[in-house]
Design a protein around this motif. Structure first.
Motif, PDB file in Angstrom:
ATOM      1  N   TYR A  66      60.144  13.885  69.839  1.00 43.59           N
ATOM      2  CA  TYR A  66      60.465  15.103  70.599  1.00 43.59           C
ATOM      3  C   TYR A  66      61.934  15.492  70.450  1.00 43.59           C
ATOM      4  N   GLU A  67      62.775  14.512  70.145  1.00 50.31           N
ATOM      5  CA  GLU A  67      64.202  14.794  69.983  1.00 50.31           C
ATOM      6  C   GLU A  67      64.477  15.640  68.743  1.00 50.31           C
ATOM      7  N   ARG A  68      63.516  15.733  67.851  1.00 47.06           N
ATOM      8  CA  ARG A  68      63.704  16.503  66.616  1.00 47.06           C
ATOM      9  C   ARG A  68      63.251  17.956  66.754  1.00 47.06           C
ATOM     10  N   ILE A  69      62.772  18.332  67.926  1.00 51.51           N
ATOM     11  CA  ILE A  69      62.345  19.714  68.151  1.00 51.51           C
ATOM     12  C   ILE A  69      63.576  20.556  68.450  1.00 51.51           C
ATOM     13  N   PRO A  70      63.837  21.615  67.685  1.00 54.10           N
ATOM     14  CA  PRO A  70      65.049  22.424  67.878  1.00 54.10           C
ATOM     15  C   PRO A  70      65.143  23.026  69.282  1.00 54.10           C
ATOM     16  N   ASP A  71      66.322  22.930  69.874  1.00 57.95           N
ATOM     17  CA  ASP A  71      66.649  23.578  71.151  1.00 57.95           C
ATOM     18  C   ASP A  71      65.745  23.163  72.304  1.00 57.95           C
ATOM     19  N   LEU A  72      65.143  22.010  72.229  1.00 58.54           N
ATOM     20  CA  LEU A  72      64.297  21.544  73.331  1.00 58.54           C
ATOM     21  C   LEU A  72      65.180  20.921  74.414  1.00 58.54           C
ATOM     22  N   SER A  73      65.035  21.405  75.626  1.00 60.24           N
ATOM     23  CA  SER A  73      65.870  20.927  76.734  1.00 60.24           C
ATOM     24  C   SER A  73      65.430  19.539  77.190  1.00 60.24           C
ATOM     25  N   PRO A  74      66.289  18.835  77.911  1.00 64.67           N
ATOM     26  CA  PRO A  74      65.884  17.540  78.480  1.00 64.67           C
ATOM     27  C   PRO A  74      64.656  17.664  79.381  1.00 64.67           C
ATOM     28  N   GLN A  75      64.574  18.785  80.110  1.00 66.27           N
ATOM     29  CA  GLN A  75      63.402  19.007  80.962  1.00 66.27           C
ATOM     30  C   GLN A  75      62.139  19.156  80.118  1.00 66.27           C
ATOM     31  N   GLY A  76      62.283  19.826  78.983  1.00 62.13           N
ATOM     32  CA  GLY A  76      61.140  19.987  78.086  1.00 62.13           C
ATOM     33  C   GLY A  76      60.670  18.662  77.515  1.00 62.13           C
ATOM     34  N   LYS A 133      41.438  20.641  75.382  1.00 64.22           N
ATOM     35  CA  LYS A 133      42.096  19.941  76.485  1.00 64.22           C
ATOM     36  C   LYS A 133      43.589  19.755  76.200  1.00 64.22           C
ATOM     37  N   TYR A 134      43.930  19.503  74.944  1.00 64.35           N
ATOM     38  CA  TYR A 134      45.335  19.287  74.600  1.00 64.35           C
ATOM     39  C   TYR A 134      46.116  20.605  74.574  1.00 64.35           C
ATOM     40  N   TRP A 135      45.439  21.698  74.249  1.00 67.51           N
ATOM     41  CA  TRP A 135      46.081  23.017  74.364  1.00 67.51           C
ATOM     42  C   TRP A 135      46.468  23.271  75.822  1.00 67.51           C
ATOM     43  N   LEU A 136      45.567  22.951  76.732  1.00 63.43           N
ATOM     44  CA  LEU A 136      45.849  23.163  78.152  1.00 63.43           C
ATOM     45  C   LEU A 136      46.948  22.225  78.632  1.00 63.43           C
ATOM     46  N   TRP A 137      46.947  21.005  78.123  1.00 65.87           N
ATOM     47  CA  TRP A 137      48.034  20.079  78.449  1.00 65.87           C
ATOM     48  C   TRP A 137      49.379  20.666  78.042  1.00 65.87           C
ATOM     49  N   LEU A 138      49.467  21.176  76.811  1.00 68.16           N
ATOM     50  CA  LEU A 138      50.737  21.698  76.310  1.00 68.16           C
ATOM     51  C   LEU A 138      51.203  22.912  77.105  1.00 68.16           C
ATOM     52  N   THR A 139      50.280  23.805  77.416  1.00 64.37           N
ATOM     53  CA  THR A 139      50.673  25.065  78.066  1.00 64.37           C
ATOM     54  C   THR A 139      50.857  24.935  79.575  1.00 64.37           C
ATOM     55  N   THR A 140      50.646  23.778  80.119  1.00 62.75           N
ATOM     56  CA  THR A 140      50.885  23.585  81.561  1.00 62.75           C
ATOM     57  C   THR A 140      52.041  22.618  81.816  1.00 62.75           C
ATOM     58  N   ARG A 141      52.862  22.356  80.790  1.00 65.52           N
ATOM     59  CA  ARG A 141      54.024  21.487  80.985  1.00 65.52           C
ATOM     60  C   ARG A 141      55.121  22.227  81.744  1.00 65.52           C
ATOM     61  N   ARG A 142      55.424  21.816  82.976  1.00 68.29           N
ATOM     62  CA  ARG A 142      56.527  22.411  83.715  1.00 68.29           C
ATOM     63  C   ARG A 142      57.842  22.088  83.026  1.00 68.29           C
ATOM     64  N   GLY A 143      58.688  23.099  82.891  1.00 69.53           N
ATOM     65  CA  GLY A 143      59.960  22.894  82.219  1.00 69.53           C
ATOM     66  C   GLY A 143      59.909  23.191  80.732  1.00 69.53           C
ATOM     67  N   LEU A 144      58.713  23.566  80.251  1.00 70.08           N
ATOM     68  CA  LEU A 144      58.552  23.894  78.833  1.00 70.08           C
ATOM     69  C   LEU A 144      58.110  25.353  78.739  1.00 70.08           C
ATOM     70  N   GLY A 145      59.034  26.225  78.356  1.00 67.55           N
ATOM     71  CA  GLY A 145      58.716  27.646  78.259  1.00 67.55           C
ATOM     72  C   GLY A 145      57.830  27.961  77.069  1.00 67.55           C
ATOM     73  N   ALA A 146      57.396  29.227  77.007  1.00 69.08           N
ATOM     74  CA  ALA A 146      56.478  29.647  75.946  1.00 69.08           C
ATOM     75  C   ALA A 146      57.086  29.458  74.559  1.00 69.08           C
ATOM     76  N   LYS A 147      58.368  29.796  74.411  1.00 68.89           N
ATOM     77  CA  LYS A 147      59.006  29.681  73.108  1.00 68.89           C
ATOM     78  C   LYS A 147      59.159  28.213  72.708  1.00 68.89           C
ATOM     79  N   SER A 148      59.514  27.359  73.662  1.00 69.08           N
ATOM     80  CA  SER A 148      59.640  25.933  73.362  1.00 69.08           C
ATOM     81  C   SER A 148      58.285  25.336  73.013  1.00 69.08           C
ATOM     82  N   ALA A 149      57.234  25.772  73.715  1.00 66.85           N
ATOM     83  CA  ALA A 149      55.885  25.279  73.407  1.00 66.85           C
ATOM     84  C   ALA A 149      55.490  25.670  71.983  1.00 66.85           C
TER      85      ALA A 149
END
Length: 207
Positions: free
Chosen positions: A42-52, A5-21
């Protein structure tokens, strides 16, 4: 099932591309770890956009529950990047999909000769004939034939491989339950019966 269920949560986040995921997964180890993390992490994730970051802060699991229900109803299996049956060679592309949806049987891609065949939708009769002939020969030689299911060369390759009695896999640019194009509806059933339909998109996703 809970972790899925959490895999599906992560991969359906709008604004979070495959590389960011993928960076999220590298940071937290599991999607479940990302789900329960403090938002400040989440602020410590490299190159993560505000939308992400905003997408990760949305903790609803309703969409994941719906996808699980749809997959159960449609006979679609879900494999994740960390599963043993996830193709090892696929893990090494630039941005491998974190989740794959499959209808049909598991294919041992890493143990078989696997040939990808793709081509134009607006092909000549000669091109269509030769694509089918090549695929038939590969199938009779024991190769796994991988193609799309679009009109033209892709469909010709699938038909040729099926005629040759080989293992056939179709990779789709939509949900597995979306029959596109409609004229190739019969091919969907044939491929699922002897091989596998694969998609990185959940059921219901339009082309």
């Amino acid at each position: 099932m809970a972790s899925l269920k959490y895999w599906l949560w992560l991969t359906t986040r709008r604004g979070l591309g495959a590389k960011s995921a993928q960076r999220v997964l590298e940071r937290f180890g599991t999607p479940e770890g990302a789900f329960f993390a403090d938002p400040s992490e989440y602020e410590r994730i490299p190159d993560l956009s505000p939308q992400g970051r905003a997408a990760l802060e949305q903790k609803g699991l309703g969409e994941a529950d719906k996808i699980l229900g749809d997959c159960d109803r449609l006979g679609i299996q879900i494999m994740t990047l960390q599963d043993a049956d996830y193709p090892e060679r696929l893990k090494h592309i630039y941005d491998p999909p974190l989740v794959l949806y499959r209808k049909g049987r598991a294919i041992p891609f890493d143990e078989e000769v696997t040939i990808g065949m793709v081509g134009t939708r607006s092909c000549t009769p000669y091109g269509e004939k030769m694509a089918g002939r090549l695929a038939l020969g590969l199938a009779r030689s024991g190769a796994v034939t991988v193609s799309g299911i679009a009109q033209g060369i892709d469909a010709a390759c699938i038909r040729g491989a099926l005629k040759g009695g080989g293992t056939v896999v179709s990779v789709l640019g939509c949900g597995i339950d979306v029959r596109y194009p409609a004229c190739n509806r019969g091919l969907y059933e044939d491929v699922a019966a002897v091989g596998a339909l694969l998609s990185e998109y959940p059921p219901g996703t339009e082309p």
